[in-house]
Design an enzyme around this catalytic site. Structure first.
Site, PDB file in Angstrom:
ATOM      1  CG  HIS A   1      -1.777   1.165   1.401  1.00 32.96           C
ATOM      2  ND1 HIS A   1      -3.100   1.168   1.010  1.00 32.96           N
ATOM      3  CD2 HIS A   1      -1.549   2.403   1.922  1.00 32.96           C
ATOM      4  CE1 HIS A   1      -3.644   2.348   1.278  1.00 32.96           C
ATOM      5  NE2 HIS A   1      -2.716   3.117   1.835  1.00 32.96           N
ATOM      6  CD  GLU A   2       1.700   3.605   3.773  1.00 30.01           C
ATOM      7  OE1 GLU A   2       1.979   4.692   3.229  1.00 30.01           O
ATOM      8  OE2 GLU A   2       0.669   3.431   4.442  1.00 30.01           O
TER       9      GLU A   2
ATOM     10  CD  GLU B   1      -4.775   7.150   1.283  1.00 30.09           C
ATOM     11  OE1 GLU B   1      -4.572   5.925   1.178  1.00 30.09           O
ATOM     12  OE2 GLU B   1      -4.125   7.864   2.065  1.00 30.09           O
TER      13      GLU B   1
ATOM     14  CG  HIS C   1       0.401   6.406  -0.231  1.00 30.30           C
ATOM     15  ND1 HIS C   1      -0.564   7.273  -0.685  1.00 30.30           N
ATOM     16  CD2 HIS C   1      -0.186   5.673   0.763  1.00 30.30           C
ATOM     17  CE1 HIS C   1      -1.689   7.080   0.000  1.00 30.30           C
ATOM     18  NE2 HIS C   1      -1.487   6.102   0.873  1.00 30.30           N
TER      19      HIS C   1
END
Length: 499
Positions: free
Chosen positions: A265-266, A295, A269
């Site tokens: 997920h990160e 996001e 980003h």
């Protein structure tokens, strides 16, 4: 003769502010990853002083003259758009006086220290005393911003994260999801109960091995380690600046999946941050312009790519290498593990069907807090009641499993939570368009090439910076504005259509 001296002076000013915000971002990263507990008060004071210095720069009397002069200069193309973003940013910053910015920094610094202790002690009351000033500062800021922008307080807070989007539209989109998601969740849980469960991975999974695995996966996904790093913290996050991206995750030696999926997920980003238009760094046009879009990039990697059979095929040998061979690491079983539905208390560990409901609960609570309809002391009761209604998982005995689990409100980030569900819509919409345009995506990923994902996103989203608001960006990238339709179609395809 320089045709735009006033605009050029504003560009230099924004570059100076960017440099100071760079320091502020790294100080925040250090506070959340490496700072010893006793350093909290001094760090809060130092960051408050830096926040005041930034506010003083943004309030220099010469700026007003430069803005007035630049209006009459022959600006075109990106320069004209950058100037328009500058003017809007100035309206927002001018609405918050330096004294209020200093109060906010001091309040959030104290609240972060209290949050860390309260999570360990599971004590809401001591945290609430420290958090109440953050809520008070947020309400005052929302009122001031609303007056300056001609918006209602909640819309004014949302404007910081999602320019042009209003809470009425957010609530309408969320109401659509609340209409079709609960029946789909019920159907998926019933189907899952009638199927054999996936094999559970057997630990322990040493933290050092998990970190090596996470870094291998980050490399597969294109993370640039010359411009960033991975550390550990209480709550996963991405910070820093495009030139120096700081990622942080947390490791549980009994279960490697939270850290791995959080890192994926990160990484989404981080890849967005690392690929913002470098020619415009330090300027508003460099972005990022939309929290939901940000996001969405994270969720494209975590919720769209990672559970796909092709990616699980790529991941399996890495797991065998990291933790030793076991049947639970086989691709088919991994895909079932990553798509398993398990209603629970923790948002960042939630499956793709229950995750939207976590977000909806938080958005409802923060709207009530900003409006003054509830007080800080009311939050746990509201939380437990709404989590029970939405997910059947309340009331929770531990506050650390409930309203203390997220740091966003502690930082004063009211208006940000909608981005998590809007981002899920963005991710589904972009991934559907990507699959249409790259029909052999699964084959390439299974062969170890995740490049097509970044190759598709970079020109359409990442390198666009702040040129477009959310709807226009998605219209350009996918052919339609923001919608919940692609998210619904994807979830029904994975978990069974509701008739």
């Amino acid at each position: 003769m320089n045709p735009s001296p006033a605009y050029d002076a504003l560009v230099a000013h924004h570059r100076r502010v960017h440099d100071l915000e760079h320091l502020q971002a790294i100080a925040t990263w250090d506070r959340m990853t490496h700072m010893p507990p006793a350093g909290g008060p001094a760090r809060a004071a130092a960051q408050a002083a830096l926040a005041v210095l930034i506010k003083q720069l943004q309030a220099e009397p010469t700026l007003a003259l430069q803005f007035d002069a630049a209006v009459h200069e022959p600006l075109q193309g990106d320069a004209a758009l950058n100037f328009a973003r500058m003017r809007q940013a100035r309206r927002i910053e001018a609405a918050i006086p330096a004294a209020l910015a200093e109060r906010r920094e001091l309040a959030t610094g104290a609240a972060m220290q209290a949050w860390g202790r309260a999570r360990q002690d599971d004590n809401w009351d001591t945290f609430a005393d420290a958090w109440a000033p953050v809520v008070a500062v947020t309400r005052e800021s929302a009122t001031r911003l609303g007056d300056a922008l001609g918006l209602q307080p909640m819309d004014a807070l949302l404007e910081r994260w999602e320019p042009g989007l209003r809470i009425a539209r957010v609530n309408a989109l969320f109401a659509q999801v609340q209409g079709w998601l609960p029946p789909l969740l019920e159907r998926a849980l019933a189907a899952q109960a009638n199927s054999p469960p996936p094999l559970e991975p057997v630990g322990p999974f040493p933290a050092a091995a998990q970190q090596r695995l996470c870094e291998q996966v980050m490399a597969l996904l294109g993370f640039d380690f010359d411009a960033g790093r991975l550390d550990t913290t209480q709550h996963p996050f991405t910070g820093g600046v495009p030139e120096d991206v700081r990622m942080a995750t947390r490791f549980d030696e009994s279960n490697f999946l939270p850290a791995l999926m959080g890192t994926i997920h990160e990484t989404g980003h981080s890849r967005y941050q690392q690929n913002l238009p470098r020619a415009w760094l330090g300027q508003p046009l460099a972005g990022p312009h939309s929290a939901a879009l940000h996001e969405g990039q994270a969720l494209i990697f975590e919720r769209q790519l990672a559970p796909e059979p092709a990616f699980c095929q790529l991941l399996a040998p890495l797991l065998h290498q990291a933790f030793g061979s076991q049947a639970a690491f086989e691709p088919d079983n991994l895909a079932r593990l990553l798509r398993r539905i398990r209603p629970g208390t923790i948002r960042v560990a939630a499956d793709e069907l229950t995750y939207p409901l976590h977000v909806i609960v938080r958005v409802e609570i923060e709207q009530a807090l900003v409006a003054g309809e509830i007080a800080v002391r009311d939050v746990p009761a509201w939380w437990h009641e709404r989590m029970q209604a939405a997910l059947g998982v309340g009331p929770q005995g531990a506050f650390s499993q409930g309203p203390l689990q997220d740091p966003h409100w502690v930082h004063g980030m009211f208006g940000y939570f909608p981005a998590y569900l809007l981002g899920a819509m963005v991710a589904a919409q972009c991934f559907a368009a990507l699959r249409r345009e790259v029909p052999d995506l699964q084959t390439q990923v299974a062969a170890g090439n995740c490049g097509p994902l970044g190759d598709w996103l970079a020109p359409r989203i990442w390198q666009q910076g702040a040129r477009h608001d959310l709807d226009a960006m998605l219209q350009q990238a996918t052919g339609e504005p923001l919608s919940a339709a692609a998210l619904r179609a994807q979830l029904e395809q994975r978990h069974g259509r509701v008739h």
